[in-house]
Design a protein around this motif. Structure first.
Motif, PDB file in Angstrom:
ATOM      1  N   LEU A 134       8.800  23.155 -16.949  1.00 19.17           N
ATOM      2  CA  LEU A 134       9.381  22.782 -18.243  1.00 19.17           C
ATOM      3  C   LEU A 134      10.178  21.481 -18.130  1.00 19.17           C
ATOM      4  CD1 LEU A 134       9.539  23.737 -21.201  1.00 19.17           C
ATOM      5  CD2 LEU A 134      11.768  24.723 -20.669  1.00 19.17           C
ATOM      6  N   CYS A 135      11.030  21.402 -17.096  1.00 15.84           N
ATOM      7  CA  CYS A 135      11.833  20.178 -16.915  1.00 15.84           C
ATOM      8  C   CYS A 135      10.944  18.964 -16.675  1.00 15.84           C
ATOM      9  CB  CYS A 135      12.789  20.342 -15.735  1.00 15.84           C
ATOM     10  SG  CYS A 135      14.237  21.293 -16.147  1.00 15.84           S
ATOM     11  N   MET A 136       9.895  19.148 -15.883  1.00 13.78           N
ATOM     12  CA  MET A 136       9.042  17.997 -15.562  1.00 13.78           C
ATOM     13  C   MET A 136       8.299  17.492 -16.796  1.00 13.78           C
ATOM     14  SD  MET A 136       9.871  17.220 -12.694  1.00 13.78           S
ATOM     15  CE  MET A 136      10.399  17.639 -11.065  1.00 13.78           C
ATOM     16  N   VAL A 137       7.825  18.438 -17.618  1.00 17.12           N
ATOM     17  CA  VAL A 137       7.101  18.022 -18.827  1.00 17.12           C
ATOM     18  C   VAL A 137       8.060  17.344 -19.817  1.00 17.12           C
ATOM     19  CG1 VAL A 137       5.889  18.890 -20.874  1.00 17.12           C
ATOM     20  CG2 VAL A 137       5.170  19.623 -18.602  1.00 17.12           C
ATOM     21  N   ILE A 138       9.277  17.890 -19.962  1.00 18.45           N
ATOM     22  CA  ILE A 138      10.246  17.254 -20.873  1.00 18.45           C
ATOM     23  C   ILE A 138      10.694  15.895 -20.318  1.00 18.45           C
ATOM     24  CG2 ILE A 138      12.573  17.431 -21.875  1.00 18.45           C
ATOM     25  CD1 ILE A 138      12.207  20.466 -21.966  1.00 18.45           C
ATOM     26  N   GLY A 139      11.054  15.870 -19.009  1.00 19.76           N
ATOM     27  CA  GLY A 139      11.629  14.646 -18.434  1.00 19.76           C
ATOM     28  C   GLY A 139      10.583  13.598 -18.101  1.00 19.76           C
ATOM     29  N   LEU A 140       9.691  13.952 -17.152  1.00 16.25           N
ATOM     30  CA  LEU A 140       8.798  12.920 -16.602  1.00 16.25           C
ATOM     31  C   LEU A 140       7.560  12.643 -17.464  1.00 16.25           C
ATOM     32  CD1 LEU A 140       8.889  13.344 -12.719  1.00 16.25           C
ATOM     33  CD2 LEU A 140      10.017  11.668 -14.163  1.00 16.25           C
TER      34      LEU A 140
ATOM     35  N   ALA B 118      15.596  11.292 -18.585  1.00 16.69           N
ATOM     36  CA  ALA B 118      14.347  11.779 -17.993  1.00 16.69           C
ATOM     37  C   ALA B 118      14.543  12.094 -16.515  1.00 16.69           C
ATOM     38  CB  ALA B 118      13.245  10.739 -18.171  1.00 16.69           C
ATOM     39  N   PHE B 119      15.222  11.181 -15.817  1.00 11.95           N
ATOM     40  CA  PHE B 119      15.424  11.335 -14.370  1.00 11.95           C
ATOM     41  C   PHE B 119      16.287  12.560 -14.074  1.00 11.95           C
ATOM     42  CE2 PHE B 119      17.542  10.485 -10.338  1.00 11.95           C
ATOM     43  CZ  PHE B 119      16.469  10.151  -9.540  1.00 11.95           C
ATOM     44  N   VAL B 120      17.379  12.726 -14.845  1.00  8.40           N
ATOM     45  CA  VAL B 120      18.294  13.853 -14.602  1.00  8.40           C
ATOM     46  C   VAL B 120      17.579  15.191 -14.869  1.00  8.40           C
ATOM     47  CG1 VAL B 120      20.412  14.978 -15.389  1.00  8.40           C
ATOM     48  CG2 VAL B 120      20.382  12.511 -15.003  1.00  8.40           C
ATOM     49  N   ILE B 121      16.828  15.245 -15.963  1.00  8.79           N
ATOM     50  CA  ILE B 121      16.088  16.481 -16.279  1.00  8.79           C
ATOM     51  C   ILE B 121      15.046  16.775 -15.184  1.00  8.79           C
ATOM     52  CG2 ILE B 121      14.488  17.535 -17.941  1.00  8.79           C
ATOM     53  CD1 ILE B 121      16.022  16.052 -20.144  1.00  8.79           C
ATOM     54  N   ALA B 122      14.388  15.719 -14.720  1.00 15.50           N
ATOM     55  CA  ALA B 122      13.402  15.897 -13.652  1.00 15.50           C
ATOM     56  C   ALA B 122      14.090  16.353 -12.360  1.00 15.50           C
ATOM     57  CB  ALA B 122      12.635  14.602 -13.417  1.00 15.50           C
TER      58      ALA B 122
ATOM     59  N   VAL C  54      16.759  18.225 -12.153  1.00 12.71           N
ATOM     60  CA  VAL C  54      17.015  19.666 -12.313  1.00 12.71           C
ATOM     61  C   VAL C  54      15.730  20.440 -11.988  1.00 12.71           C
ATOM     62  CG1 VAL C  54      17.601  21.493 -13.971  1.00 12.71           C
ATOM     63  CG2 VAL C  54      18.830  19.311 -14.040  1.00 12.71           C
ATOM     64  N   GLY C  55      14.610  19.936 -12.488  1.00  8.41           N
ATOM     65  CA  GLY C  55      13.320  20.580 -12.214  1.00  8.41           C
ATOM     66  C   GLY C  55      12.985  20.587 -10.735  1.00  8.41           C
ATOM     67  N   LEU C  56      13.356  19.508 -10.050  1.00  9.24           N
ATOM     68  CA  LEU C  56      13.089  19.384  -8.610  1.00  9.24           C
ATOM     69  C   LEU C  56      13.971  20.350  -7.820  1.00  9.24           C
ATOM     70  CD1 LEU C  56      11.214  17.351  -7.118  1.00  9.24           C
ATOM     71  CD2 LEU C  56      13.258  16.075  -6.526  1.00  9.24           C
ATOM     72  N   VAL C  57      15.264  20.393  -8.181  1.00  7.01           N
ATOM     73  CA  VAL C  57      16.195  21.308  -7.517  1.00  7.01           C
ATOM     74  C   VAL C  57      15.726  22.752  -7.715  1.00  7.01           C
ATOM     75  CG1 VAL C  57      18.565  22.204  -7.547  1.00  7.01           C
ATOM     76  CG2 VAL C  57      18.162  19.729  -7.677  1.00  7.01           C
TER      77      VAL C  57
ATOM     78  N   PHE D  93       8.618  10.599  -7.931  1.00  8.40           N
ATOM     79  CA  PHE D  93      10.071  10.670  -8.047  1.00  8.40           C
ATOM     80  C   PHE D  93      10.736   9.493  -7.330  1.00  8.40           C
ATOM     81  CE2 PHE D  93      14.184  12.800  -7.958  1.00  8.40           C
ATOM     82  CZ  PHE D  93      14.174  13.367  -9.225  1.00  8.40           C
ATOM     83  N   ALA D  94      10.259   9.193  -6.124  1.00  6.17           N
ATOM     84  CA  ALA D  94      10.835   8.079  -5.358  1.00  6.17           C
ATOM     85  C   ALA D  94      10.566   6.751  -6.086  1.00  6.17           C
ATOM     86  CB  ALA D  94      10.236   8.048  -3.958  1.00  6.17           C
ATOM     87  N   LEU D  95       9.308   6.563  -6.546  1.00  7.77           N
ATOM     88  CA  LEU D  95       8.966   5.323  -7.250  1.00  7.77           C
ATOM     89  C   LEU D  95       9.793   5.178  -8.524  1.00  7.77           C
ATOM     90  CD1 LEU D  95       5.052   5.201  -7.022  1.00  7.77           C
ATOM     91  CD2 LEU D  95       6.676   3.746  -5.814  1.00  7.77           C
ATOM     92  N   TYR D  96      10.011   6.306  -9.222  1.00 10.41           N
ATOM     93  CA  TYR D  96      10.769   6.290 -10.479  1.00 10.41           C
ATOM     94  C   TYR D  96      12.202   5.842 -10.216  1.00 10.41           C
ATOM     95  CZ  TYR D  96      11.725   7.898 -15.271  1.00 10.41           C
ATOM     96  OH  TYR D  96      12.032   7.950 -16.604  1.00 10.41           O
ATOM     97  N   PHE D  97      12.792   6.348  -9.133  1.00 11.23           N
ATOM     98  CA  PHE D  97      14.163   5.990  -8.780  1.00 11.23           C
ATOM     99  C   PHE D  97      14.249   4.494  -8.428  1.00 11.23           C
ATOM    100  CE2 PHE D  97      17.650   5.591  -5.682  1.00 11.23           C
ATOM    101  CZ  PHE D  97      18.700   6.024  -6.488  1.00 11.23           C
TER     102      PHE D  97
END
Lengths: 252, 252
Positions: free
Chosen positions: A56-62, A95-99, A101-104, A130-134
């Motif tokens: 859910l977090c990944m679809v909303i965020g990323l 987007a990054f913060v939500i993603a 949370v999804g990663l954690v 995730f790394a590229l996004y950061f």
């Protein structure tokens, strides 16, 4: 280069495409929620349901928010450039913060259940994204929002930023598809081939994710849909262009 | 629009990017062969090995050859436009025919083994890609190689053809990743999480497929890497532009 109009009118078809992208994006988010609610027991931070926070977090965020962050320059055409930039940067932060949370959620779930981490193609692609996004956000921030970078440096980096922005977004969509597929095969196994309702719903969700990715890319592509420079930006850019071109005639 | 030079020089970095893409593309094909040879018993048209024809044909046809067909206009910059077009169309025909063999292989294998068809996200995406590829080729042929279409019709369709060409290519790469993931999960199951050599090899192959897709897209993107119009094409295009613009002032 064609001369850009000052406070430009919005291209006729653009609002319809943007509206469709939002409708599609919200459908994708709602459908992910429906899939998790109907077939996976819903969402919680404790127990087996913690895993469900991840998709859910990944679809909303990323997917959804990242896609919308890319569309900001097409939608806000007559606002000051700095305001648009800040909105673009902020949407990416959300987007990054939500993603994150999804990663954690997934790492924490794996740890509690004793599952191995980072063995699958989905996880490899996910960590790469995730790394590229950061990196993209950090470099983008230092070039475009932090006041230090010169105009010529910004101009040279801009095409790279745009290309890798779109690429990371498409990779995110692809990684979501891999994750969806993994979730289906782990749970349904051989029943996947019996056209179980969950499989059909999740396949449809996968196709809608693809459609959202393609639609966002389609809106980003036409030159005439790009945000036209405002009158004062254009004057400034001409001054700088003359300055920098005069400055280093032998630069590549 | 910037004035295009006649017989233009090749941009300095382009050959290196094209060479890297070819090296990467051939590595991907070789690695697919190695994966099938080392861990899946090789290739044959009879028995269980018939399935293996599918991934190899798809990687050669819909990934490597399709990618190369897109690069034709970047590589052959000073050849006559018609020659370049015919090569572009022909490479797509080769890609399509090889992919068709891959498609027949998997349907034939499923039929012989009594497996269900078209239930997975990979197969849905695959059929979508295949149908879009066929439509794109047919429409492209009728507009650009068949002599009937007018210059203004071609100009209006060209951006759509380019966008959907790149999109279908990226969808092909994404579908290949889904297929790879499916093949791994079906065979390895829970052992996938034990970092089995086959899993690591196939994950690496997946990442290389992504890199090939991104690299081809990167080469297609910069405006200054596009094939410049030859002197005689440009003169012709200016004539037609004047004609068509004068012809229908109220058209959209």
């Amino acid at each position: 280069m064609e001369s850009g109009a000052g406070a430009a009118s919005t291209p006729r078809a653009l609002p319809y495409f943007v509206a469709s992208s939002q409708l599609l994006g919200l459908t994708v988010v709602a459908m992910t929620g429906a899939w998790l609610g109907l077939y996976r027991g819903g969402i919680a931070w404790e127990g087996a349901l913690q895993f469900n926070v991840h998709p859910l977090c990944m679809v909303i965020g990323l997917v959804f928010l990242q896609g919308d962050a890319l569309l900001v320059y097409r939608v806000f055409r007559n606002e000051a450039k700095r305001t648009t930039k800040v909105l673009h940067g902020l949407l990416h932060v959300f987007a990054f913060v939500i993603a994150l949370v999804g990663l954690v959620a997934v790492f924490d779930y794996h740890k509690k259940e004793g599952y191995a981490d980072l063995y699958s193609l989905h996880s490899w692609c996910g960590i790469l994204v995730f790394a590229l996004y950061f990196v993209q956000w950090t470099v983008g921030f230092s070039f475009f929002l932090f006041p230090g970078a010169s105009f010529s440096l910004r101009s040279r980096y801009r095409p790279q930023h745009v290309f890798f922005g779109a690429t990371i977004f498409l990779l995110s969509v692809g990684t979501a598809l891999l994750g969806l597929k993994e979730a289906l095969l782990f749970k349904l196994g051989a029943d996947y081939s019996k056209f179980e309702p969950e499989g059909v719903l999740a396949n449809t969700l996968g196709l809608l994710l693809v459609c959202f990715g393609v639609l966002v890319l389609y809106i980003l592509t036409p030159a005439e849909w790009k945000r036209p420079p405002q009158a004062e930006e254009q004057a400034l850019s001409m001054d700088f262009k003359t300055l920098t071109e005069g400055d280093s005639p032998s630069s590549q």
